[in-house]
Design an enzyme around this catalytic site. Structure first.
Site, PDB file in Angstrom:
ATOM      1  N   GLN A  51      42.526  50.230  34.095  1.00 42.32           N
ATOM      2  CA  GLN A  51      42.422  50.677  35.382  1.00 42.32           C
ATOM      3  C   GLN A  51      43.905  51.475  35.620  1.00 42.32           C
ATOM      4  OE1 GLN A  51      42.550  46.524  36.620  1.00 42.32           O
ATOM      5  NE2 GLN A  51      44.563  46.792  37.880  1.00 42.32           N
ATOM      6  N   CYS A 103      41.076  46.630  40.214  1.00 46.68           N
ATOM      7  CA  CYS A 103      40.450  45.825  39.192  1.00 46.68           C
ATOM      8  C   CYS A 103      38.872  45.806  40.121  1.00 46.68           C
ATOM      9  CB  CYS A 103      41.067  44.623  39.119  1.00 46.68           C
ATOM     10  SG  CYS A 103      41.439  43.714  40.562  1.00 46.68           S
ATOM     11  N   HIS A 105      42.297  39.106  41.624  1.00 45.97           N
ATOM     12  CA  HIS A 105      41.946  40.006  40.518  1.00 45.97           C
ATOM     13  C   HIS A 105      40.422  39.799  40.239  1.00 45.97           C
ATOM     14  CE1 HIS A 105      42.311  42.647  37.010  1.00 45.97           C
ATOM     15  NE2 HIS A 105      42.047  41.485  36.100  1.00 45.97           N
TER      16      HIS A 105
END
Length: 347
Positions: A140, A146, A288
């Site tokens: 990324q 993410c 995340h």
């Protein structure tokens, strides 16, 4: 000072592998630490000396992080090993700002009903990578995107599984640029469950080859006339906190997008089963998004096998294991997968 640095850089070349010493929890000499610092910074021999002189403060951060990694690995009660990687010269604040999204309340969208057919036949171990439906690990970059890689990874795998083909490579950048109306925020974060709904209502997600990744926010340029993959019924949201349903869903339907809270001790992960006493685990804490592709048990500890989006040079070839069954770092609170066929859904 200049002569001193030069001598220890030269001396490091004759030492055994400092990477192995770190993973074994052994202390490094200053020369070995300096050598590692220049290696992760991709400095060639001619540039090392000047680089070290110009980056003294950066080296102090690196040195402190290496000492933290060694202390962890020297503890025989830890269930995972840390290693030196491309993030080791960053402070925790820098890492969070560059690579993580902001914590976001992952309240689920409307939950459809879905029939399970194989819940009595779920094995103790499963890994979708062995079925060749999981796409390669991606990177990324310095963008909190993410959630887009978790989304595309899930769709790529489900598409491959349902159609008995090689996983396509889909566009993360389209999600970064175009999915804001579904409570996603480009490089500042988002949720896979919301992204699946965006793709449903947008009528498709383009391929990477037509909408390439740029690791920055941009103007939406989605083109419906280009080849695209559809998510016909949006997201199936797994019951909050239910890791049994998560396991069963992963086995029967394919990889699942999951989220959790990354704290300072995670970015150094190398191998083993990650577990932390420092993270939180509520729906307000996750920062995340990743992709669960399997599960198993190691030395009596149940774990999830998870695909990350920090490149194949991070962790265990881009993957990690995280403790299963205890909602580790919120891994059980915000999970979803795409509904790729209407016949798999009952209203």
């Amino acid at each position: 000072m200049k002569t001193f640095i030069l001598l220890i850089v030269i001396a490091a070349a004759f030492c055994s592998s400092p990477y192995r010493k770190v993973e074994n929890g052994e202390k490094l000499s200053l020369s070995e630490t300096l050598d590692l610092f220049t290696k992760i910074s991709n400095q060639n021999t001619e540039e090392k000396l000047k680089f070290l002189e110009d980056n003294e403060d950066r080296f102090k951060i690196f040195q402190s992080n290496v000492e933290r990694i060694i202390r962890h690995n020297a503890n025989p009660y830890k269930t995972y090993t840390k290693g030196i990687n491309k993030f080791t010269d960053l402070s925790d604040e820098e890492f969070s700002r560059m690579y993580l999204g902001a914590s976001q309340n992952c309240s689920a969208t409307y939950n459809k009903k879905i029939p399970f057919k194989n819940r009595k036949n779920v094995p103790n171990y499963w890994d979708w990578r062995n079925k060749s439906i999981v796409s390669p690990v991606k990177n990324q970059g310095k963008c909190g995107s993410c959630w887009t890689f978790s989304t595309t990874g899930a769709i790529e795998a489900h598409y491959a599984l349902l159609n008995n083909v090689t996983a396509p490579i889909l566009s993360e950048q389209q999600l970064v640029d175009c999915a804001q109306a579904f409570d996603n925020h480009g490089c500042r974060g988002g949720l896979p469950s919301h992204a699946f709904e965006y793709i449903k209502y947008n009528q498709g997600l383009q391929f990477e080859s037509d909408y390439s990744y740029e690791a920055k926010d941009g103007v939406c340029r989605y083109n419906l006339t280009k080849p695209h993959v559809q998510v016909v019924s949006g997201a199936y949201n797994i019951t909050l906190g239910d890791e049994i349903e998560l396991r069963d869903s992963l086995f029967e339907f394919g990889p699942v997008s999951i989220t959790f809270q990354v704290v300072g001790d995670f970015r150094d992960y190398k191998t083993g089963v990650y577990s932390s006493k420092n993270c939180k685990n509520s729906t307000m804490d996750v920062n995340h998004a990743v992709l669960a592709v399997g599960y198993g048990t190691e030395n009596g500890t149940d774990y999830w096998i998870v695909k990350n989006s920090w490149g194949a040079d991070w962790g265990d070839q881009g993957y990690f294991k995280i403790e299963r069954g205890v909602n580790m770092c919120g891994v059980a609170v915000c999970n979803a997968f795409p509904i790729m066929q209407k016949t798999r859904v009952t209203k």
